[in-house]
Design an enzyme around this catalytic site. Structure first.
Site, PDB file in Angstrom:
ATOM      1  N   LYS A  18       5.007  11.402  -7.477  1.00 11.01           N
ATOM      2  CA  LYS A  18       4.648  10.422  -8.511  1.00 11.01           C
ATOM      3  C   LYS A  18       3.155  10.088  -8.468  1.00 11.01           C
ATOM      4  CE  LYS A  18       7.657   7.380  -6.916  1.00 11.01           C
ATOM      5  NZ  LYS A  18       8.313   8.148  -5.827  1.00 11.01           N
ATOM      6  N   ARG A  94      13.046  -0.340 -10.058  1.00 11.74           N
ATOM      7  CA  ARG A  94      13.724   0.357  -8.982  1.00 11.74           C
ATOM      8  C   ARG A  94      15.080  -0.258  -8.665  1.00 11.74           C
ATOM      9  NH1 ARG A  94       9.067   2.496  -5.861  1.00 11.74           N
ATOM     10  NH2 ARG A  94       9.785   3.643  -4.054  1.00 11.74           N
ATOM     11  N   ARG A 129       1.944  13.898   4.691  1.00 16.81           N
ATOM     12  CA  ARG A 129       1.056  13.166   3.779  1.00 16.81           C
ATOM     13  C   ARG A 129      -0.043  12.425   4.537  1.00 16.81           C
ATOM     14  NH1 ARG A 129       3.535   9.518  -0.659  1.00 16.81           N
ATOM     15  NH2 ARG A 129       4.957   9.007   1.049  1.00 16.81           N
ATOM     16  N   ARG A 158       0.799   6.640   6.365  1.00 21.63           N
ATOM     17  CA  ARG A 158       1.577   5.449   6.003  1.00 21.63           C
ATOM     18  C   ARG A 158       2.599   5.165   7.084  1.00 21.63           C
ATOM     19  NH1 ARG A 158       3.403   5.952  -0.199  1.00 21.63           N
ATOM     20  NH2 ARG A 158       5.348   5.123   0.641  1.00 21.63           N
ATOM     21  N   ARG A 169      14.610   5.470   2.963  1.00 19.10           N
ATOM     22  CA  ARG A 169      14.038   5.282   1.619  1.00 19.10           C
ATOM     23  C   ARG A 169      14.769   6.136   0.597  1.00 19.10           C
ATOM     24  NH1 ARG A 169       8.188   6.849   3.209  1.00 19.10           N
ATOM     25  NH2 ARG A 169       7.829   7.013   0.960  1.00 19.10           N
TER      26      ARG A 169
HETATM   27  P1  AP5 Z   1       3.002  11.585  -3.548  1.00 16.05           P
HETATM   28  O1  AP5 Z   1       2.352  11.941  -4.842  1.00 16.05           O
HETATM   29  O2  AP5 Z   1       2.312  10.653  -2.630  1.00 16.05           O
HETATM   30  O3  AP5 Z   1       4.533  11.165  -3.809  1.00 16.05           O
HETATM   31  P2  AP5 Z   1       5.160   9.806  -4.369  1.00 16.05           P
HETATM   32  O4  AP5 Z   1       6.323  10.187  -5.224  1.00 16.05           O
HETATM   33  O5  AP5 Z   1       4.097   8.957  -4.963  1.00 16.05           O
HETATM   34  O6  AP5 Z   1       5.723   9.237  -2.998  1.00 16.05           O
HETATM   35  P3  AP5 Z   1       5.853   7.772  -2.395  1.00 16.05           P
HETATM   36  O7  AP5 Z   1       6.282   8.000  -0.984  1.00 16.05           O
HETATM   37  O8  AP5 Z   1       4.634   6.971  -2.617  1.00 16.05           O
HETATM   38  O9  AP5 Z   1       7.036   7.200  -3.187  1.00 16.05           O
HETATM   39  P4  AP5 Z   1       7.965   6.048  -2.720  1.00 16.05           P
HETATM   40  O10 AP5 Z   1       8.726   5.820  -3.962  1.00 16.05           O
HETATM   41  O11 AP5 Z   1       8.742   6.321  -1.502  1.00 16.05           O
HETATM   42  O12 AP5 Z   1       6.937   4.922  -2.250  1.00 16.05           O
HETATM   43  P5  AP5 Z   1       6.280   3.679  -2.981  1.00 16.05           P
HETATM   44  O13 AP5 Z   1       4.881   3.625  -2.531  1.00 16.05           O
HETATM   45  O14 AP5 Z   1       6.565   3.654  -4.421  1.00 16.05           O
HETATM   46  O15 AP5 Z   1       3.254  12.996  -2.773  1.00 16.05           O
HETATM   47  C1  AP5 Z   1       3.846  12.997  -1.498  1.00 16.05           C
HETATM   48  C2  AP5 Z   1       3.233  14.139  -0.650  1.00 16.05           C
HETATM   49  O16 AP5 Z   1       3.563  15.413  -1.221  1.00 16.05           O
HETATM   50  C3  AP5 Z   1       1.703  14.092  -0.592  1.00 16.05           C
HETATM   51  O17 AP5 Z   1       1.265  14.495   0.671  1.00 16.05           O
HETATM   52  C4  AP5 Z   1       1.278  15.094  -1.664  1.00 16.05           C
HETATM   53  O18 AP5 Z   1       0.016  15.654  -1.374  1.00 16.05           O
HETATM   54  C5  AP5 Z   1       2.397  16.122  -1.622  1.00 16.05           C
HETATM   55  N1  AP5 Z   1       2.678  16.700  -2.948  1.00 16.05           N
HETATM   56  C6  AP5 Z   1       2.667  16.059  -4.153  1.00 16.05           C
HETATM   57  N2  AP5 Z   1       2.979  16.917  -5.149  1.00 16.05           N
HETATM   58  C7  AP5 Z   1       3.203  18.133  -4.572  1.00 16.05           C
HETATM   59  C8  AP5 Z   1       3.568  19.425  -5.081  1.00 16.05           C
HETATM   60  N3  AP5 Z   1       3.786  19.640  -6.405  1.00 16.05           N
HETATM   61  N4  AP5 Z   1       3.726  20.429  -4.203  1.00 16.05           N
HETATM   62  C9  AP5 Z   1       3.518  20.232  -2.863  1.00 16.05           C
HETATM   63  N5  AP5 Z   1       3.174  19.039  -2.320  1.00 16.05           N
HETATM   64  C10 AP5 Z   1       3.015  17.992  -3.161  1.00 16.05           C
HETATM   65  O19 AP5 Z   1       7.125   2.470  -2.304  1.00 16.05           O
HETATM   66  C11 AP5 Z   1       7.011   2.189  -0.938  1.00 16.05           C
HETATM   67  C12 AP5 Z   1       7.892   0.978  -0.581  1.00 16.05           C
HETATM   68  O20 AP5 Z   1       7.462  -0.175  -1.313  1.00 16.05           O
HETATM   69  C13 AP5 Z   1       9.387   1.132  -0.937  1.00 16.05           C
HETATM   70  O21 AP5 Z   1      10.103   1.769   0.087  1.00 16.05           O
HETATM   71  C14 AP5 Z   1       9.800  -0.348  -1.102  1.00 16.05           C
HETATM   72  O22 AP5 Z   1      10.037  -0.965   0.140  1.00 16.05           O
HETATM   73  C15 AP5 Z   1       8.566  -0.976  -1.725  1.00 16.05           C
HETATM   74  N6  AP5 Z   1       8.640  -0.953  -3.211  1.00 16.05           N
HETATM   75  C16 AP5 Z   1       7.901  -0.210  -4.070  1.00 16.05           C
HETATM   76  N7  AP5 Z   1       8.250  -0.447  -5.343  1.00 16.05           N
HETATM   77  C17 AP5 Z   1       9.252  -1.360  -5.304  1.00 16.05           C
HETATM   78  C18 AP5 Z   1      10.063  -1.991  -6.311  1.00 16.05           C
HETATM   79  N8  AP5 Z   1       9.905  -1.726  -7.615  1.00 16.05           N
HETATM   80  N9  AP5 Z   1      11.003  -2.887  -5.894  1.00 16.05           N
HETATM   81  C19 AP5 Z   1      11.178  -3.183  -4.595  1.00 16.05           C
HETATM   82  N10 AP5 Z   1      10.468  -2.608  -3.591  1.00 16.05           N
HETATM   83  C20 AP5 Z   1       9.496  -1.699  -3.952  1.00 16.05           C
END
Ligand code: AP5
Length: 222
Positions: A18, A94, A129, A158, A169
């Site tokens: 994402k 979410r 990552r 992270r 997660r």
């Molecule tokens: P990356 O682009 O960083 O992936 P991402 O989908 O953004 O992953 P996140 O881990 O950030 O998503 P998440 O939903 O778990 O965490 P969030 O921060 O939202 O890519 C990942 C890796 O893969 C990188 O190293 C990248 O280089 C590589 N990559 C990317 N594309 C690639 C490709 N095509 N091929 C190969 N490699 C690739 O949430 C974190 C926490 O916050 C949650 O657990 C929760 O506790 C809280 N939170 C967030 N939002 C809410 C909400 N709405 N409500 C309640 N709690 C929330």
């Protein structure tokens, strides 16, 4: 003629890409990127009251309570820049309650993108990552290594990117996915996220292009 700014939601499992796709979308379309993960991490590192509360949930892979996150997002969506430039919501809604809050306010996207990636790939993406705290850029030790020694030296991990935490997660994501998708059934586009990032972006780009072309502001009169 005038066109309405784009409103986009992007969803997908942890590490489905994402944030990586959002970097590219923002560069091309200038949308206001609202990532709840990034907003919450900023609260945690500033040591605010919200951050202190959020940290325990984030560290165990659970969702931060709806009230906290929903208030943050709605405040951000209401700002002038989001209205003028359009927005890209990343990681929200979410939960069913979060989706309902937006529905009540009649806040709907033009499209709801789901990045689809097999479970076994996700763990490796999280564990490899790295983030650049200076530029916010996302790297991966194998897939997207840093461009220089200087960047490499300042990269951080992270705290929720261990194999064990990624698994919980992922479980949280799966538990909530269906009910959220059912709110946006008619707007969903599923994209195969297990391909090179530029190939994925090309598909998203042509989708957004098509929507934008159709987003004409209705003419008065006639
Ligand atoms: P990356 O682009 O960083 O992936 P991402 O989908 O953004 O992953 P996140 O881990 O950030 O998503 P998440 O939903 O778990 O965490 P969030 O921060 O939202 O890519 C990942 C890796 O893969 C990188 O190293 C990248 O280089 C590589 N990559 C990317 N594309 C690639 C490709 N095509 N091929 C190969 N490699 C690739 O949430 C974190 C926490 O916050 C949650 O657990 C929760 O506790 C809280 N939170 C967030 N939002 C809410 C909400 N709405 N409500 C309640 N709690 C929330």
């Amino acid at each position: 003629s005038a066109r309405e700014p784009l409103k986009v939601m992007i969803s997908g499992a942890p590490a489905s890409g994402k944030g990586t796709q959002c970097e590219m979308i923002v560069e091309k379309y200038g949308l206001v990127h609202i990532s709840t993960g990034d907003l919450l991490r900023a609260e945690v590192s500033s040591g605010s009251e919200i951050g202190t509360k959020a940290k325990e949930y984030m560290d165990s892979g659970r969702l931060v309570p709806d009230e906290i996150v929903t208030e943050m997002v709605i405040a951000r969506l209401s700002r002038q820049d989001a209205k003028e430039k359009g927005w890209l919501l990343d990681g929200f809604p979410r939960s069913a309650a979060q989706a309902q809050s937006l529905e009540r306010l009649k806040i709907r996207p033009d499209t709801f993108i789901i990045l689809d990636v097999p479970d076994e790939i996700l763990i490796d993406r999280c564990v490899g990552r790295r983030l650049d705290p200076l530029t916010g850029k996302i790297y991966h030790l194998k897939n997207f290594p840093p461009e220089s020694e200087e960047i490499s030296a300042r990269l951080i991990t992270r705290s929720d990117d261990t194999e064990e935490k990624v698994k919980s997660r992922l479980e949280t994501y799966k538990k909530n996915a269906q009910v959220i998708f059912s709110t946006y059934t008619d707007l969903i586009t599923k994209v195969d996220g297990n391909r090179p990032k530029d190939v994925i972006f090309e598909e998203i780009n042509s989708l957004l292009q098509r929507i934008y072309e159709g987003n004409l502001v209705p003419m008065k009169g006639i």
